[in-house]
Motif scaffolding. Structure first.
Motif, PDB file in Angstrom:
ATOM      1  N   ALA A  28       0.824  -1.228   0.000  1.00 12.58           N
ATOM      2  CA  ALA A  28       0.000   0.000   0.000  1.00 12.58           C
ATOM      3  C   ALA A  28       0.848   1.263   0.000  1.00 12.58           C
ATOM      4  O   ALA A  28       0.306   2.371  -0.010  1.00 12.58           O
ATOM      5  CB  ALA A  28      -0.930  -0.003   1.209  1.00 12.58           C
ATOM      6  N   GLY A  29       2.180   1.113   0.026  1.00 15.18           N
ATOM      7  CA  GLY A  29       3.073   2.261  -0.117  1.00 15.18           C
ATOM      8  C   GLY A  29       3.688   2.792   1.156  1.00 15.18           C
ATOM      9  O   GLY A  29       4.415   3.791   1.121  1.00 15.18           O
ATOM     10  N   ALA A  30       3.429   2.141   2.293  1.00 15.21           N
ATOM     11  CA  ALA A  30       3.954   2.648   3.562  1.00 15.21           C
ATOM     12  C   ALA A  30       5.434   2.333   3.731  1.00 15.21           C
ATOM     13  O   ALA A  30       5.972   1.405   3.122  1.00 15.21           O
ATOM     14  CB  ALA A  30       3.169   2.049   4.727  1.00 15.21           C
ATOM     15  N   THR A  31       6.096   3.123   4.578  1.00 14.53           N
ATOM     16  CA  THR A  31       7.422   2.773   5.079  1.00 14.53           C
ATOM     17  C   THR A  31       7.199   1.884   6.298  1.00 14.53           C
ATOM     18  O   THR A  31       6.544   2.298   7.258  1.00 14.53           O
ATOM     19  CB  THR A  31       8.217   4.025   5.487  1.00 14.53           C
ATOM     20  OG1 THR A  31       8.480   4.801   4.311  1.00 14.53           O
ATOM     21  CG2 THR A  31       9.538   3.645   6.149  1.00 14.53           C
ATOM     22  N   VAL A  32       7.705   0.655   6.246  1.00 15.15           N
ATOM     23  CA  VAL A  32       7.372  -0.335   7.261  1.00 15.15           C
ATOM     24  C   VAL A  32       8.635  -0.795   7.987  1.00 15.15           C
ATOM     25  O   VAL A  32       9.524  -1.399   7.392  1.00 15.15           O
ATOM     26  CB  VAL A  32       6.657  -1.556   6.651  1.00 15.15           C
ATOM     27  CG1 VAL A  32       6.151  -2.481   7.756  1.00 15.15           C
ATOM     28  CG2 VAL A  32       5.504  -1.129   5.744  1.00 15.15           C
ATOM     29  N   TYR A  33       8.695  -0.483   9.268  1.00 13.84           N
ATOM     30  CA  TYR A  33       9.746  -1.026  10.128  1.00 13.84           C
ATOM     31  C   TYR A  33       9.270  -2.372  10.652  1.00 13.84           C
ATOM     32  O   TYR A  33       8.165  -2.477  11.208  1.00 13.84           O
ATOM     33  CB  TYR A  33      10.017  -0.092  11.309  1.00 13.84           C
ATOM     34  CG  TYR A  33      10.834   1.125  10.962  1.00 13.84           C
ATOM     35  CD1 TYR A  33      12.207   1.168  11.213  1.00 13.84           C
ATOM     36  CD2 TYR A  33      10.238   2.249  10.395  1.00 13.84           C
ATOM     37  CE1 TYR A  33      12.962   2.283  10.908  1.00 13.84           C
ATOM     38  CE2 TYR A  33      10.985   3.373  10.072  1.00 13.84           C
ATOM     39  CZ  TYR A  33      12.351   3.381  10.339  1.00 13.84           C
ATOM     40  OH  TYR A  33      13.097   4.494  10.022  1.00 13.84           O
ATOM     41  N   ILE A  34      10.089  -3.385  10.470  1.00 19.41           N
ATOM     42  CA  ILE A  34       9.734  -4.712  10.961  1.00 19.41           C
ATOM     43  C   ILE A  34      10.799  -5.166  11.955  1.00 19.41           C
ATOM     44  O   ILE A  34      11.984  -4.917  11.773  1.00 19.41           O
ATOM     45  CB  ILE A  34       9.587  -5.729   9.822  1.00 19.41           C
ATOM     46  CG1 ILE A  34      10.866  -5.807   8.972  1.00 19.41           C
ATOM     47  CG2 ILE A  34       8.397  -5.370   8.946  1.00 19.41           C
ATOM     48  CD1 ILE A  34      10.830  -6.901   7.915  1.00 19.41           C
TER      49      ILE A  34
END
Length: 328
Positions: A28-34
């Motif tokens: 969906a285009g988010a910046t995702v910290y995992i």
């Protein structure tokens, strides 16, 4: 649905439901910290499952930005330092937190599997009491700490979404005492923090996926040829027809994109209910069964013939399920 420009955190995302949610947020285009433990401390190094860094790369390939951070969610100092980094690197911006890390099924193999599945049916007084910490240190205590630190970033911006990945184990007895108590406490954490965060426009919910076809579920409930294991046929069939790990992710993306999500704050949300409301299906094109579906419940009880006579859309109302679990 675009989440471009939004900053998200998914804890425990090297595999399973966390990985599926992170991939969908990235798509969906988010910046995702995992987050996840270092490889030498995780199940990944033992059974060759998808690693945290590989998940981050896949997030980026799908159009978002995946950032892997090794965090031991048993160590609250590491957790605090992680949120300090988010605050510094993004000027205090945090839009979405998904509390998913769970030690009960992600610790080293001989501990994790015993913690839940291999202790099923054993009374709590015959079980090592440290099972409480194995299940609820990361799966509850850590979620509280993460929620505190996330709220401190979201409150000044007057917006945010916090999702606690829970289960129907909080409704009535399931697996063992420590598991059920922890899940009900997590649902209460969502409800009570939602009360205090409502005036700050921060939505907090518990998310109940159905039976999810995780990597561990496949290993535990299937034979090498992919057929359900005969000795646990009933449970194995439930998981064989369950959700992919990305279906809960589609639920989280839809909720994050909903301008009216505050109407749901403090509630327990079932993934398939959200699929029906928002109009999405699983990544394999299927519609997974609903935990409230009468046919699903009948199949789970072993009444397959009766279940086949009941349409999938016939569901028990939520109030009836809660009334059936009430001790008042």
């Amino acid at each position: 649905m675009s989440l471009a420009g939004q900053i998200a955190i998914v804890t425990g995302a090297s595999r399973g439901i966390g990985r599926g949610i992170a991939l969908q947020l990235g798509e969906a285009g988010a910046t995702v910290y995992i987050t996840g433990r270092k490889p030498e401390e995780s199940l990944n190094s033992k059974v060759g499952l998808t690693g945290l860094e590989a998940t981050a790369e896949e997030i980026t390939k799908r159009g978002g930005k995946g950032i892997a951070r090794f965090v031991d969610h048993q160590n609250m100092e590491e957790v605090k330092n992680f949120f300090d980094i988010i605050e510094k690197d993004h000027q205090g911006q945090l839009d979405i937190l998904v509390n998913n890390a769970y030690q009960g099924v992600t610790k080293l193999y001989m501990v994790s599997i015993q913690a839940i599945s291999e202790n099923m049916g054993k009374p709590f007084y015959e079980t090592d009491p440290y099972i409480w910490d194995t299940i609820n240190n990361v799966g509850l205590r850590n979620h509280y700490f993460c929620t505190v630190y996330a709220a401190r970033l979201m409150v000044p911006r007057n917006k945010g979404l916090i999702v606690n990945v829970s289960s129907g184990g909080g409704l009535r007895y399931l697996f063992n005492v420590a598991y059920g108590v922890g899940k009900q406490a997590l649902d209460r954490l969502s409800a009570d923090t939602a009360v205090e965060l409502a005036k700050k426009n921060i939505c907090v919910v518990s998310l109940w996926p159905g039976a999810v076809r995780t990597e561990l579920a496949d290993k535990k409930f299937k034979n090498p040829d992919g057929t359900p294991r005969a000795e646990i046929q009933k449970v194995a069939e439930v998981f064989a027809n369950g959700e992919t790990v990305e279906y809960p992710g589609r639920a989280v993306v839809s909720l994050a994109s909903d301008p009216r999500k505050m109407n749901k704050t403090g509630r327990i949300l079932i993934t398939e209910d959200l699929g029906r409301e928002y109009g999405f299906v699983d990544i394999d094109g299927l519609k997974p069964p609903n935990l409230r579906s009468v046919s699903f419940i009948l199949k789970h009880l072993g009444w397959n013939t009766t279940a086949s006579l009941v349409p999938n859309w016939v569901k028990l109302p939520g109030w009836l399920i809660w009334a059936g679990s009430s001790r008042l």
